[in-house]
Design a protein around this motif. Structure first.
Motif: not given
Length: 134
Positions: A41-45, A96-101
């Protein structure tokens, strides 16, 4: 003669892991999931609020929204407008979340001993004492 750098610093944690593997594995799993859920939600918003437009062809956005509108109306939700960027922002947030793995795994590994010793271990002891047969 040569000594490995940093091995003594990890001995404490490896010994604790050997003694309480369930606490450490549970801690790592929870931290890994938390570091996946919180950023979404942080990235989305952030994308939505700052009106950051990911370069996606408008035809692809319209076609994707048409397909998603069918799914949404099937389940009783309002259809998306043809130019809505909601699905693009959701897909971007996921990517983005997947890239931050690697960063998420490093944070999870670093915080696992703390969480295992401060939260999971005491909680497990509490549950064991509470539900132990008398």
């Amino acid at each position: 003669m040569f000594r490995r750098a940093g091995t003594s610093a990890w001995k404490k944690y490896t010994e604790q892991f050997r003694n309480k593997p369930a606490s450490y594995l549970t801690s790592f799993a929870l931290l890994h999931e938390i570091t996946a859920i919180i950023p979404l939600p942080i990235v989305y918003y952030t994308l939505d609020f700052c009106d950051i437009r990911i370069p996606v062809p408008e035809q692809a956005v319209a076609e994707g929204n048409r397909i998603m509108s069918k799914v949404r109306t099937r389940y009783g939700y309002e259809p998306l407008e043809a130019d809505s960027r909601v699905m693009v922002n959701l897909a971007t947030s996921y990517a983005v979340v997947k890239a931050m793995l690697p960063l998420r795994i490093a944070a999870s590994v670093a915080l696992t001993p703390f969480m295992a010793e401060r939260f999971i271990g005491p909680f497990g002891s509490f549950v064991t004492k509470t539900f132990r047969k008398k």
